[in-house]
Each structure stands twice: as structure tokens, then as C-alpha cells.
Design an enzyme around this catalytic site. Sequence first.
Site, PDB file in Angstrom:
ATOM      1  N   GLY A 138       0.827  -1.451   0.037  1.00  0.00           N
ATOM      2  CA  GLY A 138      -0.062   0.106   0.003  1.00  0.00           C
ATOM      3  C   GLY A 138       0.857   1.113   0.014  1.00  0.00           C
ATOM      4  O   GLY A 138       1.707   1.274   0.768  1.00  0.00           O
ATOM      5  N   ARG A 187       1.232  -5.250  -6.039  1.00  0.00           N
ATOM      6  CA  ARG A 187       1.265  -6.689  -5.120  1.00  0.00           C
ATOM      7  C   ARG A 187       1.439  -7.636  -6.206  1.00  0.00           C
ATOM      8  O   ARG A 187       0.633  -7.592  -7.080  1.00  0.00           O
ATOM      9  CB  ARG A 187       0.254  -6.739  -4.173  1.00  0.00           C
ATOM     10  CG  ARG A 187       0.274  -5.893  -2.924  1.00  0.00           C
ATOM     11  CD  ARG A 187      -0.972  -6.242  -1.821  1.00  0.00           C
ATOM     12  NE  ARG A 187      -1.126  -5.263  -0.889  1.00  0.00           N
ATOM     13  CZ  ARG A 187      -1.512  -4.190  -0.614  1.00  0.00           C
ATOM     14  NH1 ARG A 187      -2.123  -3.584  -1.640  1.00  0.00           N
ATOM     15  NH2 ARG A 187      -1.376  -3.579   0.467  1.00  0.00           N
ATOM     16  N   ASP A 198       4.710  -5.169   5.892  1.00  0.00           N
ATOM     17  CA  ASP A 198       5.095  -6.443   6.589  1.00  0.00           C
ATOM     18  C   ASP A 198       5.375  -7.425   5.426  1.00  0.00           C
ATOM     19  O   ASP A 198       6.277  -7.957   5.362  1.00  0.00           O
ATOM     20  CB  ASP A 198       4.164  -6.744   7.271  1.00  0.00           C
ATOM     21  CG  ASP A 198       4.336  -8.406   8.028  1.00  0.00           C
ATOM     22  OD1 ASP A 198       5.355  -8.523   8.808  1.00  0.00           O
ATOM     23  OD2 ASP A 198       3.551  -9.225   7.718  1.00  0.00           O
ATOM     24  N   THR A 225       3.992   2.558   5.812  1.00  0.00           N
ATOM     25  CA  THR A 225       2.547   2.094   5.746  1.00  0.00           C
ATOM     26  C   THR A 225       1.819   3.040   6.954  1.00  0.00           C
ATOM     27  O   THR A 225       2.433   3.194   7.794  1.00  0.00           O
ATOM     28  CB  THR A 225       2.419   0.674   6.220  1.00  0.00           C
ATOM     29  OG1 THR A 225       1.050   0.341   6.583  1.00  0.00           O
ATOM     30  CG2 THR A 225       3.373   0.427   7.588  1.00  0.00           C
ATOM     31  N   ASP A 240      -0.676   2.066   8.482  1.00  0.00           N
ATOM     32  CA  ASP A 240      -1.112   1.282   9.632  1.00  0.00           C
ATOM     33  C   ASP A 240      -0.017   1.125  10.800  1.00  0.00           C
ATOM     34  O   ASP A 240      -0.968   0.983  11.964  1.00  0.00           O
ATOM     35  CB  ASP A 240      -1.334  -0.090   9.256  1.00  0.00           C
ATOM     36  CG  ASP A 240      -2.279  -0.452   8.107  1.00  0.00           C
ATOM     37  OD1 ASP A 240      -3.113   0.715   7.751  1.00  0.00           O
ATOM     38  OD2 ASP A 240      -2.289  -1.252   7.298  1.00  0.00           O
ATOM     39  N   ASP A 244       2.028  -0.724  12.003  1.00  0.00           N
ATOM     40  CA  ASP A 244       1.753  -2.146  12.567  1.00  0.00           C
ATOM     41  C   ASP A 244       2.953  -2.750  12.356  1.00  0.00           C
ATOM     42  O   ASP A 244       3.134  -4.001  12.211  1.00  0.00           O
ATOM     43  CB  ASP A 244       0.764  -2.826  11.855  1.00  0.00           C
ATOM     44  CG  ASP A 244       0.693  -2.951  10.257  1.00  0.00           C
ATOM     45  OD1 ASP A 244       1.610  -2.281   9.795  1.00  0.00           O
ATOM     46  OD2 ASP A 244      -0.174  -3.803   9.811  1.00  0.00           O
ATOM     47  N   ARG A 295      -6.594  -1.819   8.612  1.00  0.00           N
ATOM     48  CA  ARG A 295      -6.624  -3.319   8.740  1.00  0.00           C
ATOM     49  C   ARG A 295      -6.631  -3.935   9.981  1.00  0.00           C
ATOM     50  O   ARG A 295      -7.682  -3.642  10.712  1.00  0.00           O
ATOM     51  CB  ARG A 295      -5.456  -3.590   7.887  1.00  0.00           C
ATOM     52  CG  ARG A 295      -5.572  -5.290   7.230  1.00  0.00           C
ATOM     53  CD  ARG A 295      -4.558  -5.542   6.469  1.00  0.00           C
ATOM     54  NE  ARG A 295      -3.201  -5.196   7.054  1.00  0.00           N
ATOM     55  CZ  ARG A 295      -2.047  -5.628   6.500  1.00  0.00           C
ATOM     56  NH1 ARG A 295      -1.628  -5.966   5.370  1.00  0.00           N
ATOM     57  NH2 ARG A 295      -0.915  -4.931   7.185  1.00  0.00           N
ATOM     58  N   LYS A 331     -24.877  15.318  27.577  1.00  0.00           N
ATOM     59  CA  LYS A 331     -24.254  15.291  26.265  1.00  0.00           C
ATOM     60  C   LYS A 331     -25.414  14.991  25.346  1.00  0.00           C
ATOM     61  O   LYS A 331     -26.267  14.247  25.530  1.00  0.00           O
ATOM     62  CB  LYS A 331     -23.057  14.045  26.236  1.00  0.00           C
ATOM     63  CG  LYS A 331     -21.737  14.517  26.695  1.00  0.00           C
ATOM     64  CD  LYS A 331     -20.963  13.625  26.379  1.00  0.00           C
ATOM     65  CE  LYS A 331     -19.443  13.861  26.618  1.00  0.00           C
ATOM     66  NZ  LYS A 331     -18.360  12.838  25.943  1.00  0.00           N
TER      67      LYS A 331
END
Length: 329
Positions: free
Chosen positions: A18, A79, A110, A133, A135, A137, A179, A221
Site C-alpha cells: 500500500g 502486489r 510487512d 505504511t 497502519d 503495524d 486493517r 451530552k
Amino acid sequence: MANFNQKIKRIGVYTSGGDAPGMNAAIRAVVRVGIAQNLEVYGIHSGYVGMIENSIQPLHLRDMANIIQRGGTMLKTGRSTDFMKPEGRAKAAAHIKAAGIDACVCIGGDGSFRGAHALWEEHQIPIVGIPGTIDNDIFGSDKTIGFDTAVNTALEAIDRIRDTAASHDRLFIVEVMGRNSGFIASHVGIAGGAEEIFTPDGNVTVEKAIEHIKEGILRGKTSSILIAAEGQKPGRAYDLADSIRKKSGMDAKVCILGHQQRGGSPTAADRILASRMGAAAVDSLLKGFCDIMIGTEGERLVQVPLDVVTKTEKKSQMDLISLANLLAT
């Protein structure tokens, strides 16, 4: 972590998986630092797809003009299912060697790093990885290129949604990317004042969220924002909204932010991080290090073996979710 003794004269750089804001800044750093060190630098287009298709061409200083502020990646990305097969990797490695490329810099996540590790293990092509990335991650690095931009992009959208939520006394569920990672959700949630944050590895239930919202209503609220990480596929927020409606009768509006979080001009933080990592990747190769990723530990750059990076899961920061809940009371 591996070492090699070959003298480097020509390096290749590619982006894979990505796209992430800041990738161009990393490419720029690799090219300009490489050329400053008397190296020839080649760009491999579309990641492993380009390796297999032999889409490789030289990069020059002038090619790097006016790209630091651009999102996406000027080398394109992709990819490749063919690269997952041994024969595909053999073909890619043959093209790299035929082009006279002595070592590579891989900018990606990754899956990209698993491919880079395989090229070293199977074909002895020295590679250093840079985590790119949104993410965030990737184990071994506190921050990845693109994460800061994605958080700020999502936060801007959430601030706008909160204006509408407050004007109409509504409950909104905002779905962010990530993800299986909850990093964008947790950071956006605490920065945006969300009442509840749903992440793939979190322990927030619909019942708990409903209870939290009702407690807020009793305190006066009139509107609430819930943040949900997308999980395995986009659209999770619709399931949450339907469950909340069935269990409480409350109507929740859904906003899925989607791929806008991956685009746009990178923040200063991402440009600086990418520039530092790109320079460090070239420096590591020149010093004979390979099969590593350049990561961050606080403000310090570190080298992390790719086999450790790809085999270890990075845990979400659950303390941020707890703090967000406390601050939203």
C-alpha cells in the site's frame, strides 16, 4: 541481521504494498544520499511486479525535484502473486543482478519485508527495509512513514463530522483504516475526543459503548463520536450501527473515511522521518549491513533484523484507548 563484504557501486530502490504519504521523501533521500556517496541509483517500478517485469531504470538528481511534498509514490507500487512463488523470486533476482544492482532499499510494510528477506535468504541480494505504511503495524519501529499524515487526515474529517453531530444531536460512527491494526483508531480517538474506540484487539463491546453513551446523555451530552478500525474489510461500522440500533434503539450515522487517509501531501513529521530513514538505509548498506529494517525507538533510529520484524506482532497501545475513555467522560 546479516553482513556482506561486496563493494557497492549501484543500488536499487522500490516501493511495495500500500502507498503511504512520505514514500517520495524516502525515495528522494535514498537517491540523493546515494549519489552523494558516488553510487548509481536505479528505480524499480511497481515493486516486485517491476522486478519480475524488469521495469528498472536509472534515477538522477533532477528526477527528485518537487516530489517531497507529493503523496503516493513516484515509483508506483503493487502486489505480485508471482513473486510469492520461488520461480517468481528467482526471475526477479536475475533481473536485479543483470542490471548490475549490488543492493536494494525496500520501502513498504510487512509483506514487502517478507519478500525482501526472501531475496536475501534465497539469492543473496543485500536489502535494507524502510517501514512505509499508514497502519503503523510494523514491529521494531515506533512510527512508520505515512502514519502521522493518515492520523491528521482522519482527524480533520472527524472534527468536521463533530460539528454536524453537535448541530443535529446525533451519534456518529467513523470508520478509519488500519486493517488489523488499531493504531490509527486509537490515536485519532484520543485526539478527536471520541467517546469509544473499537479496535480489532480491543475489549470494547457494543453493550459497553451503549452504556457509555447513555451515561454521557445523563450528564447532558447531546452528541457522540465513536471510532472504529476497519478490521479485515471496510464496512464494519455499518454492523456496529445496526447492532447499536437493535440493542438500544439509538440511530447511529456512519462515515467511512476510506482511502483518502492514504493520499495527500505528507506532514512535516512524515517528511522528516522518511528523509532520516532513507539516508540511514544507504549508510547501512555502505557499512555492509543487510537483511534489516531501519526503525525508530523514540527519536533514535535503530536497525532491526527482518526475520524478527516479520515474525513478531506489534501490539496496539491499549493505554491510549483507556485514556480516551477517561477523557471522554
